[in-house]
Motif scaffolding. Structure first.
Motif, PDB file in Angstrom:
ATOM      1  N   TYR A 118     -31.123  -5.756  -5.205  1.00 59.31           N
ATOM      2  CA  TYR A 118     -30.551  -5.459  -6.516  1.00 59.31           C
ATOM      3  C   TYR A 118     -29.068  -5.805  -6.536  1.00 59.31           C
ATOM      4  CZ  TYR A 118     -28.532  -2.658 -10.244  1.00 59.31           C
ATOM      5  OH  TYR A 118     -27.809  -2.263 -11.331  1.00 59.31           O
ATOM      6  N   SER A 119     -28.408  -5.572  -5.390  1.00 56.02           N
ATOM      7  CA  SER A 119     -26.955  -5.703  -5.331  1.00 56.02           C
ATOM      8  C   SER A 119     -26.558  -6.370  -4.014  1.00 56.02           C
ATOM      9  CB  SER A 119     -26.346  -4.298  -5.398  1.00 56.02           C
ATOM     10  OG  SER A 119     -24.979  -4.326  -5.069  1.00 56.02           O
ATOM     11  N   SER A 148     -18.391  -8.727  -7.785  1.00 58.25           N
ATOM     12  CA  SER A 148     -19.259  -7.873  -6.967  1.00 58.25           C
ATOM     13  C   SER A 148     -19.416  -8.471  -5.576  1.00 58.25           C
ATOM     14  CB  SER A 148     -20.638  -7.732  -7.619  1.00 58.25           C
ATOM     15  OG  SER A 148     -20.493  -7.324  -8.955  1.00 58.25           O
ATOM     16  N   LEU A 151     -16.029  -7.997  -3.730  1.00 54.33           N
ATOM     17  CA  LEU A 151     -15.808  -6.654  -3.178  1.00 54.33           C
ATOM     18  C   LEU A 151     -16.715  -6.400  -1.974  1.00 54.33           C
ATOM     19  CD1 LEU A 151     -15.309  -4.243  -6.235  1.00 54.33           C
ATOM     20  CD2 LEU A 151     -13.614  -4.978  -4.571  1.00 54.33           C
ATOM     21  N   ARG A 155     -15.506  -5.488   1.830  1.00 53.16           N
ATOM     22  CA  ARG A 155     -16.068  -4.377   2.598  1.00 53.16           C
ATOM     23  C   ARG A 155     -16.578  -4.860   3.953  1.00 53.16           C
ATOM     24  NH1 ARG A 155     -19.148   0.328   0.759  1.00 53.16           N
ATOM     25  NH2 ARG A 155     -19.334   1.568   2.648  1.00 53.16           N
ATOM     26  N   ASN A 258     -10.379  -7.986 -17.066  1.00 50.77           N
ATOM     27  CA  ASN A 258     -10.192  -6.959 -16.034  1.00 50.77           C
ATOM     28  C   ASN A 258      -9.273  -7.539 -14.961  1.00 50.77           C
ATOM     29  OD1 ASN A 258     -10.495  -5.380 -13.665  1.00 50.77           O
ATOM     30  ND2 ASN A 258     -12.496  -4.635 -14.338  1.00 50.77           N
ATOM     31  N   ARG A 260      -7.812  -6.341 -12.401  1.00 47.58           N
ATOM     32  CA  ARG A 260      -8.131  -6.041 -11.001  1.00 47.58           C
ATOM     33  C   ARG A 260      -9.236  -6.974 -10.491  1.00 47.58           C
ATOM     34  NH1 ARG A 260      -7.986  -2.377  -6.791  1.00 47.58           N
ATOM     35  NH2 ARG A 260     -10.026  -2.008  -5.861  1.00 47.58           N
ATOM     36  N   ILE A 264      -9.016  -9.719  -7.453  1.00 46.47           N
ATOM     37  CA  ILE A 264      -9.949  -9.720  -6.320  1.00 46.47           C
ATOM     38  C   ILE A 264     -10.587 -11.112  -6.156  1.00 46.47           C
ATOM     39  CG2 ILE A 264     -12.207  -8.811  -5.603  1.00 46.47           C
ATOM     40  CD1 ILE A 264     -11.214  -6.094  -6.841  1.00 46.47           C
TER      41      ILE A 264
ATOM     42  N   THR B  17     -14.248   4.282  -0.400  1.00 45.57           N
ATOM     43  CA  THR B  17     -15.007   3.037  -0.582  1.00 45.57           C
ATOM     44  C   THR B  17     -15.451   2.849  -2.039  1.00 45.57           C
ATOM     45  OG1 THR B  17     -17.007   4.224   0.082  1.00 45.57           O
ATOM     46  CG2 THR B  17     -15.875   2.971   1.791  1.00 45.57           C
ATOM     47  N   HIS B  18     -14.950   3.713  -2.917  1.00 50.04           N
ATOM     48  CA  HIS B  18     -15.251   3.618  -4.351  1.00 50.04           C
ATOM     49  C   HIS B  18     -16.741   3.721  -4.667  1.00 50.04           C
ATOM     50  CE1 HIS B  18     -11.105   2.675  -4.804  1.00 50.04           C
ATOM     51  NE2 HIS B  18     -11.180   1.465  -4.311  1.00 50.04           N
ATOM     52  N   GLY B  34     -15.222   0.229  -7.809  1.00 46.26           N
ATOM     53  CA  GLY B  34     -13.949  -0.363  -7.398  1.00 46.26           C
ATOM     54  C   GLY B  34     -13.280  -1.245  -8.443  1.00 46.26           C
ATOM     55  N   LEU B  35     -14.071  -1.812  -9.360  1.00 42.98           N
ATOM     56  CA  LEU B  35     -13.471  -2.699 -10.369  1.00 42.98           C
ATOM     57  C   LEU B  35     -12.775  -1.906 -11.473  1.00 42.98           C
ATOM     58  CD1 LEU B  35     -16.346  -5.329 -10.702  1.00 42.98           C
ATOM     59  CD2 LEU B  35     -14.154  -5.632  -9.537  1.00 42.98           C
ATOM     60  N   LEU B  36     -13.032  -0.605 -11.522  1.00 42.46           N
ATOM     61  CA  LEU B  36     -12.515   0.184 -12.646  1.00 42.46           C
ATOM     62  C   LEU B  36     -11.453   1.204 -12.251  1.00 42.46           C
ATOM     63  CD1 LEU B  36     -15.808   0.879 -14.635  1.00 42.46           C
ATOM     64  CD2 LEU B  36     -14.160  -0.957 -14.936  1.00 42.46           C
ATOM     65  N   VAL B  37     -11.092   1.233 -10.970  1.00 48.81           N
ATOM     66  CA  VAL B  37     -10.184   2.299 -10.550  1.00 48.81           C
ATOM     67  C   VAL B  37      -8.787   2.172 -11.160  1.00 48.81           C
ATOM     68  CG1 VAL B  37     -11.372   2.980  -8.442  1.00 48.81           C
ATOM     69  CG2 VAL B  37      -9.755   1.073  -8.366  1.00 48.81           C
ATOM     70  N   GLU B  38      -8.451   0.971 -11.640  1.00 49.09           N
ATOM     71  CA  GLU B  38      -7.128   0.829 -12.261  1.00 49.09           C
ATOM     72  C   GLU B  38      -7.177   0.943 -13.785  1.00 49.09           C
ATOM     73  OE1 GLU B  38      -5.453  -2.774 -10.693  1.00 49.09           O
ATOM     74  OE2 GLU B  38      -5.343  -1.915  -8.685  1.00 49.09           O
ATOM     75  N   GLU B  39      -8.339   1.265 -14.323  1.00 50.56           N
ATOM     76  CA  GLU B  39      -8.463   1.470 -15.769  1.00 50.56           C
ATOM     77  C   GLU B  39      -7.547   2.615 -16.192  1.00 50.56           C
ATOM     78  OE1 GLU B  39     -11.066  -0.054 -18.208  1.00 50.56           O
ATOM     79  OE2 GLU B  39     -10.306  -1.387 -16.652  1.00 50.56           O
ATOM     80  N   GLY B  54     -25.101  -3.339  -9.222  1.00 49.50           N
ATOM     81  CA  GLY B  54     -24.596  -2.269  -8.356  1.00 49.50           C
ATOM     82  C   GLY B  54     -23.109  -2.001  -8.472  1.00 49.50           C
ATOM     83  N   PHE B  55     -22.463  -2.616  -9.443  1.00 46.78           N
ATOM     84  CA  PHE B  55     -21.032  -2.408  -9.652  1.00 46.78           C
ATOM     85  C   PHE B  55     -20.779  -1.991 -11.100  1.00 46.78           C
ATOM     86  CE2 PHE B  55     -21.258  -4.828  -5.889  1.00 46.78           C
ATOM     87  CZ  PHE B  55     -20.092  -4.576  -5.177  1.00 46.78           C
ATOM     88  N   LEU B  57     -18.969  -2.299 -14.289  1.00 48.73           N
ATOM     89  CA  LEU B  57     -18.236  -3.459 -14.798  1.00 48.73           C
ATOM     90  C   LEU B  57     -17.246  -3.053 -15.875  1.00 48.73           C
ATOM     91  CD1 LEU B  57     -18.331  -6.562 -14.438  1.00 48.73           C
ATOM     92  CD2 LEU B  57     -20.010  -6.628 -16.287  1.00 48.73           C
ATOM     93  N   SER B  58     -17.617  -2.084 -16.697  1.00 45.92           N
ATOM     94  CA  SER B  58     -16.670  -1.614 -17.697  1.00 45.92           C
ATOM     95  C   SER B  58     -16.989  -0.188 -18.098  1.00 45.92           C
ATOM     96  CB  SER B  58     -16.657  -2.525 -18.923  1.00 45.92           C
ATOM     97  OG  SER B  58     -17.948  -2.899 -19.274  1.00 45.92           O
TER      98      SER B  58
END
Ligand code: SF4
Lengths: 373, 92
Positions: A118-119, A148, A151, A155, A258, A260, A264, B17-18, B34-39, B54-55, B57-58
């Motif tokens: 899935y990820s 994704s 990141l 990791r 975005n 950030r 990345i 590890t967010h 992790g992509l949203l921690v600076e929101e 798994g991430f 996104l917004s």
């Protein structure tokens, strides 16, 4: 309650439809490209074209990540999957994409350890749990998905996971749009900009389209009303002689994207000089590879891959479909030799692919009729 | 894989590890935020997010999450598949 909502939506859809019709200049034909496969799906699922006047034609674009993977890359992936001691991972959609000689699903049936995840983080976990195996993730997707993978790589690096690597097939959305705008085959009037990609890259990267090509771009959400409203916004721009990038999906897409995620991407990837797109050929600076700093995790450096270009099957017209030059049903093998169960081309594999969307929702009959075929 | 599905943050599992646990229509799984921690306002328990592979996104509001969920439910099989894949996911 739901009934009331649906009723209200149908009313709104009708109103937007008649406003679009009122804005259409008599005698003019409008070609509007929806870039994103998710939009293509909504358009056919919800019969958006039924609300539009005949003179407004929706053309499907190249924004389906599975659809644009060329045969040669599938073969490269397969050559790694066949190596001893490898666990090869990819998204489920990728499994059935035909390469020059079968798909990942076929290789799995032959005994290779191919798993869908899935990820990318699931792939990472498989690597953690199988320290004596090499775990490879076949990464696909536009700027929506690339952060994704980035990141996940960060990791992996932090954990010093030596048995994890990525075969990177991430692509970028702007270069193919530029290629389409330069292509003599196709004359477009405007673009419906992709929603999720734009949450990452924002709206600015599309500014060259109005500036250099004089065409409006409206970034759109995924609901039927979002699409109708975006088409209305496009028609208004055209009627008023404006060319701008507008954001219909402001509730999710920030104008700047975005930051950030963009940062990345910069850190983990670099642009490839060129990349082959299924059916579209080589497009310069249109894809990502792992940067120097992440070279240790680059599956293409870890294994010898054939890296040869494999021509699409003769019957396959995915290139023309991805460029919006032909409609899916105009492909000679559509629905006969090429179906979602036995796809010849990629556009039939993913549910975002234009051919699969036509096939599943049976709307091709109407479009065919409108085109006078 | 192209879908972005709405979920509500139920727990911050590991700030380093967010990793956060999100609730997607009753299914609770770990995702990376992790992509949203600076929101602006960061990201916390109770927030709604759109999840892609798994991430998160917004960040979205509850009404947007509800509208997206009902659209996805209407997609049938494609959404069912995505949910099944999410269920099988084991991010940590
Ligand atoms: S019908 Fe099949 S071969 Fe033809 S364009 Fe569509 S996916 Fe490609």
């Amino acid at each position: 309650m739901k009934y009331v909502d649906e009723y209200r939506d149908a009313e709104l859809a009708r109103t937007l439809g008649s406003e679009i019709t009122a804005l259409a200049e008599p005698g003019r034909h409008y070609k509007v490209m929806e870039v994103c496969g998710g939009h293509t799906h909504t358009i056919y699922k919800h019969g958006i074209e039924d609300h539009l006047p005949e003179s407004v034609e929706l053309v499907h674009g190249p924004g389906c990540p599975v659809c644009v993977i060329p045969m040669g890359r599938v073969d490269d992936g397969i050559s790694i999957a066949r190596q001893p001691n490898v666990i090869f991972t990819c998204f489920g959609d990728m499994m059935r994409v035909p390469g020059g000689n079968g798909s990942l699903l076929d290789v799995k049936a032959e005994g290779a350890d191919v798993r869908f995840v899935y990820s990318p983080l699931d792939a990472l976990k498989i690597a953690r749990n199988n320290p004596d195996k090499e775990v490879v993730f076949f990464a696909i997707g536009f700027e929506t998905t690339a952060p994704s993978t980035a990141l996940t790589l960060m990791r992996a690096k932090a954990e010093k996971l030596r048995n994890f690597s990525v075969m990177c097939n991430h692509v970028t959305i702007v270069p193919p749009l530029m290629a389409l705008l330069e292509s003599p085959d196709l004359r477009l009037d405007a673009f419906i900009g992709p929603g999720h990609v734009s949450t990452v890259i924002g709206c600015r990267p599309y500014e060259f389209i109005p500036a250099d090509y004089g065409q409006p771009v409206v970034v759109a959400g995924f609901e039927p009303l979002d699409l109708l409203q975006s088409i209305y916004m496009i028609m208004r721009q055209l009627a008023e002689g404006r060319n701008e990038v507008e954001n219909q999906y402001g509730r999710v897409v920030p104008w700047e994207g975005n930051l950030r995620a963009l940062d990345i991407l910069q850190r983990v990837f670099e642009l490839r000089p060129y990349f082959e797109w299924r059916g579209l050929g080589f497009i310069s600076q249109s894809a990502l590879k792992l940067s120097q700093e992440y070279a240790d995790f680059d599956a293409e450096l870890r294994w010898d891959i054939p890296g040869v270009r494999v021509a699409d099957p003769k019957a396959c017209q995915c290139g023309e479909v991805l460029k919006g030059v032909i409609k899916p049903w105009e492909c000679k093998v559509f629905g006969t030799a090429c179906t979602p169960e036995t796809p010849i081309g990629t556009c039939m594999v993913s549910s975002e692919g234009a051919c699969a969307a036509y096939y599943n929702f049976g709307r091709f009959a109407r479009s065919k009729e409108r085109a006078g075929a | 894989m192209c879908l972005a599905i709405p979920g509500q943050v139920a727990e911050i599992v590991d700030p380093a590890t967010h990793i956060a646990k999100v609730d997607v229509g009753g299914v609770k799984r770990n995702v990376n935020i992790g992509l949203l921690v600076e929101e602006p306002g960061g990201i916390d328990v109770g927030d709604w997010v759109l999840i892609h592979v798994g991430f998160a996104l917004s960040k979205v509001d509850e009404a947007e999450a509800a509208a997206t969920l009902s659209l996805l439910r209407g997609m049938g099989e494609a959404f069912e598949d995505e949910l099944e894949q999410l269920k099988a996911s084991d991010i940590g």
